[in-house]
Design a protein around this motif. Structure first.
Motif, PDB file in Angstrom:
ATOM      1  N   PHE A 175       0.841  -1.200   0.000  1.00 35.25           N
ATOM      2  CA  PHE A 175       0.000   0.000   0.000  1.00 35.25           C
ATOM      3  C   PHE A 175       0.873   1.246   0.000  1.00 35.25           C
ATOM      4  O   PHE A 175       0.617   2.209  -0.722  1.00 35.25           O
ATOM      5  CB  PHE A 175      -0.943   0.008   1.212  1.00 35.25           C
ATOM      6  N   ARG A 176       1.914   1.243   0.819  1.00 32.55           N
ATOM      7  CA  ARG A 176       2.820   2.392   0.869  1.00 32.55           C
ATOM      8  C   ARG A 176       3.549   2.566  -0.455  1.00 32.55           C
ATOM      9  O   ARG A 176       3.761   3.690  -0.918  1.00 32.55           O
ATOM     10  CB  ARG A 176       3.815   2.228   2.020  1.00 32.55           C
ATOM     11  N   GLY A 185       3.375   5.746  -2.846  1.00 38.27           N
ATOM     12  CA  GLY A 185       4.645   6.448  -2.862  1.00 38.27           C
ATOM     13  C   GLY A 185       5.335   6.493  -4.212  1.00 38.27           C
ATOM     14  O   GLY A 185       6.246   7.291  -4.432  1.00 38.27           O
ATOM     15  N   VAL A 186       4.901   5.625  -5.137  1.00 36.52           N
ATOM     16  CA  VAL A 186       5.502   5.556  -6.473  1.00 36.52           C
ATOM     17  C   VAL A 186       4.446   6.007  -7.484  1.00 36.52           C
ATOM     18  O   VAL A 186       3.301   5.549  -7.431  1.00 36.52           O
ATOM     19  CB  VAL A 186       5.981   4.122  -6.795  1.00 36.52           C
ATOM     20  N   PRO A 187       4.782   6.893  -8.399  1.00 35.17           N
ATOM     21  CA  PRO A 187       3.783   7.406  -9.351  1.00 35.17           C
ATOM     22  C   PRO A 187       3.119   6.300 -10.174  1.00 35.17           C
ATOM     23  O   PRO A 187       3.758   5.315 -10.546  1.00 35.17           O
ATOM     24  CB  PRO A 187       4.604   8.329 -10.256  1.00 35.17           C
ATOM     25  N   GLU A 188       1.848   6.479 -10.438  1.00 35.78           N
ATOM     26  CA  GLU A 188       1.110   5.501 -11.238  1.00 35.78           C
ATOM     27  C   GLU A 188       1.569   5.502 -12.693  1.00 35.78           C
ATOM     28  O   GLU A 188       1.199   4.628 -13.476  1.00 35.78           O
ATOM     29  CB  GLU A 188      -0.391   5.787 -11.144  1.00 35.78           C
ATOM     30  N   SER A 189       2.388   6.461 -13.048  1.00 31.32           N
ATOM     31  CA  SER A 189       2.955   6.486 -14.408  1.00 31.32           C
ATOM     32  C   SER A 189       3.970   5.376 -14.627  1.00 31.32           C
ATOM     33  O   SER A 189       4.374   5.120 -15.769  1.00 31.32           O
ATOM     34  CB  SER A 189       3.623   7.839 -14.664  1.00 31.32           C
ATOM     35  N   VAL A 190       4.381   4.701 -13.552  1.00 33.21           N
ATOM     36  CA  VAL A 190       5.263   3.528 -13.683  1.00 33.21           C
ATOM     37  C   VAL A 190       4.388   2.369 -14.144  1.00 33.21           C
ATOM     38  O   VAL A 190       3.553   1.857 -13.396  1.00 33.21           O
ATOM     39  CB  VAL A 190       5.961   3.207 -12.340  1.00 33.21           C
ATOM     40  N   ARG A 191       4.588   1.966 -15.404  1.00 30.73           N
ATOM     41  CA  ARG A 191       3.677   1.001 -16.024  1.00 30.73           C
ATOM     42  C   ARG A 191       4.416  -0.117 -16.728  1.00 30.73           C
ATOM     43  O   ARG A 191       5.602  -0.002 -17.050  1.00 30.73           O
ATOM     44  CB  ARG A 191       2.742   1.723 -17.013  1.00 30.73           C
ATOM     45  N   ASN A 225       3.238   0.302 -10.265  1.00 32.12           N
ATOM     46  CA  ASN A 225       3.949   1.102  -9.266  1.00 32.12           C
ATOM     47  C   ASN A 225       4.070   0.399  -7.926  1.00 32.12           C
ATOM     48  O   ASN A 225       5.109   0.491  -7.258  1.00 32.12           O
ATOM     49  CB  ASN A 225       3.291   2.476  -9.100  1.00 32.12           C
ATOM     50  N   ALA A 226       3.027  -0.334  -7.513  1.00 33.77           N
ATOM     51  CA  ALA A 226       3.110  -1.059  -6.237  1.00 33.77           C
ATOM     52  C   ALA A 226       4.111  -2.203  -6.330  1.00 33.77           C
ATOM     53  O   ALA A 226       4.861  -2.464  -5.381  1.00 33.77           O
ATOM     54  CB  ALA A 226       1.739  -1.592  -5.841  1.00 33.77           C
ATOM     55  N   VAL A 227       4.124  -2.894  -7.462  1.00 34.31           N
ATOM     56  CA  VAL A 227       5.043  -4.028  -7.646  1.00 34.31           C
ATOM     57  C   VAL A 227       6.481  -3.530  -7.589  1.00 34.31           C
ATOM     58  O   VAL A 227       7.311  -4.028  -6.804  1.00 34.31           O
ATOM     59  CB  VAL A 227       4.785  -4.745  -8.983  1.00 34.31           C
ATOM     60  N   LEU A 251      -4.596  -0.822  -7.822  1.00 34.73           N
ATOM     61  CA  LEU A 251      -3.742  -1.615  -6.928  1.00 34.73           C
ATOM     62  C   LEU A 251      -4.147  -3.078  -6.925  1.00 34.73           C
ATOM     63  O   LEU A 251      -3.283  -3.972  -6.976  1.00 34.73           O
ATOM     64  CB  LEU A 251      -3.800  -1.055  -5.502  1.00 34.73           C
ATOM     65  N   ALA A 252      -5.449  -3.350  -6.863  1.00 38.53           N
ATOM     66  CA  ALA A 252      -5.917  -4.734  -6.731  1.00 38.53           C
ATOM     67  C   ALA A 252      -5.297  -5.683  -7.763  1.00 38.53           C
ATOM     68  O   ALA A 252      -4.857  -6.784  -7.405  1.00 38.53           O
ATOM     69  CB  ALA A 252      -7.441  -4.774  -6.802  1.00 38.53           C
ATOM     70  N   PRO A 253      -5.206  -5.303  -9.068  1.00 42.66           N
ATOM     71  CA  PRO A 253      -4.613  -6.232 -10.040  1.00 42.66           C
ATOM     72  C   PRO A 253      -3.115  -6.457  -9.837  1.00 42.66           C
ATOM     73  O   PRO A 253      -2.560  -7.414 -10.396  1.00 42.66           O
ATOM     74  CB  PRO A 253      -4.871  -5.536 -11.394  1.00 42.66           C
TER      75      PRO A 253
END
Length: 307
Positions: free
Chosen positions: A10-11, A15-21, A29-31, A94-96
């Motif tokens: 979650f952090r 904390g990491v932009p969603e533009s990381v794809r 970004n979560a990964v 986030l869920a996926p």
């Protein structure tokens, strides 16, 4: 080292932009943030063993039966999950990423453990109780401060910003911040309450008052006994409010205190020096564009094993 995995991803997500794809444009970004967290933790702390503790049930029914308000405000779809399990409200992007995180951890060979009917907190509580050496619990959840125990070498590493800046909580730090030790923290939490977990607490008793009561009386049981003792030093308002909260205080300890005797699957917590399933990991890296984040983690694994 025991990871409160959901707390960390979650952090990472926020904390990491969603533009990381990934190459197909899916947010990762979560990964990638979690992989960078892990690399930093390995480099900074050099654990001999590591377990990614998972929420097999983020809102166990047995806790809900005791206290229906427990995490109720975080339910997105009541009874919509497998077997009628409540689904936690999670950002759509986030869920996926959670299954991807699980697949990457498995391909790396890092132990990943959950237990049916229990939260990650309970897995952490059980593993810390079984440990024969020092334990670092990495979490952004204050609930786990109750595990702090200098005698057993259990401390909390609490991320302040990313994981490069961690507050380390041992008994001295916990007392300085909250006025209680690990043994008393659960009682403090349930008296104070916690809106994020749906714990109402005792009306009129905040954190500082709860800490003073625990310092005076020792534990929740002694505080409750003082309610019925006319010679106790409780103020009339405290006596009345604690009495009014009797039903809540009857059940709250079992809700707030983490389990320490959960039946866990067999596992190997040894930190691998390299990926245990390199082909599967390579496929995941290509599919999701894990790039430098995965490379940094693999490098950290190698350095950790070589020390």
């Amino acid at each position: 080292m025991l990871l409160d995995t959901a707390s960390l991803y979650f952090r990472a997500y926020f904390g990491v932009p969603e533009s990381v794809r990934s190459p197909d444009g899916t947010p990762v970004n979560a990964v990638r943030g979690l992989l960078d967290f892990l690399a930093r933790l390995l480099r900074d702390h050099r654990p001999d063993a590591l377990v990614a503790c998972m929420d097999a049930d983020w809102r166990p029914q047995w806790r809900v039966e005791l206290l229906p308000s427990y995490k109720a405000h975080r339910v997105a779809e009541p009874d919509a999950g497998p077997g009628g399990v409540d689904v936690e409200e999670t950002p759509d992007t986030l869920a996926p990423q959670v299954p991807v995180i699980e697949q990457v951890l498995d391909a790396l060979g890092l132990a990943r453990i959950g237990a049916a009917g229990y939260e990650a907190d309970d897995v952490i509580g059980t593993l810390s109780a079984r440990a024969t050496g020092p334990v670092d619990v990495v979490t952004g959840d204050r609930d786990l401060f109750q595990l702090v125990d200098d005698a057993r070498g259990v401390r909390i590493l609490y991320p302040v910003k990313g994981v490069g800046n961690l507050d380390v909580y041992d008994e001295a730090a916990l007392r300085a911040k909250y006025g209680v030790d690990g043994r008393s923290y659960a009682d403090l939490a349930l008296l104070r309450g916690d809106p994020s977990d749906g714990l109402p607490g005792v009306r009129g008793i905040g954190e500082k008052t709860a800490a003073r009561l625990l310092e005076t009386y020792g534990d929740l049981g002694a505080i409750r006994a003082a309610v019925d003792d006319p010679a106790s030093a409780l103020t009339p308002a405290q006596r009345r409010r604690l009495h009014e909260a009797s039903d809540y205080l009857d059940v709250a300890p079992d809700v707030v205190r983490v389990a320490r005797d959960v039946d866990l699957p067999a596992h190997d917590a040894t930190v691998p020096g390299a990926a245990r399933h390199p082909e599967a990991l390579a496929a995941l890296a290509e599919r999701w564009g894990l790039g430098g984040s995965l490379e940094r983690l693999l490098s950290a694994l190698g350095e950790n094993a070589g020390e």
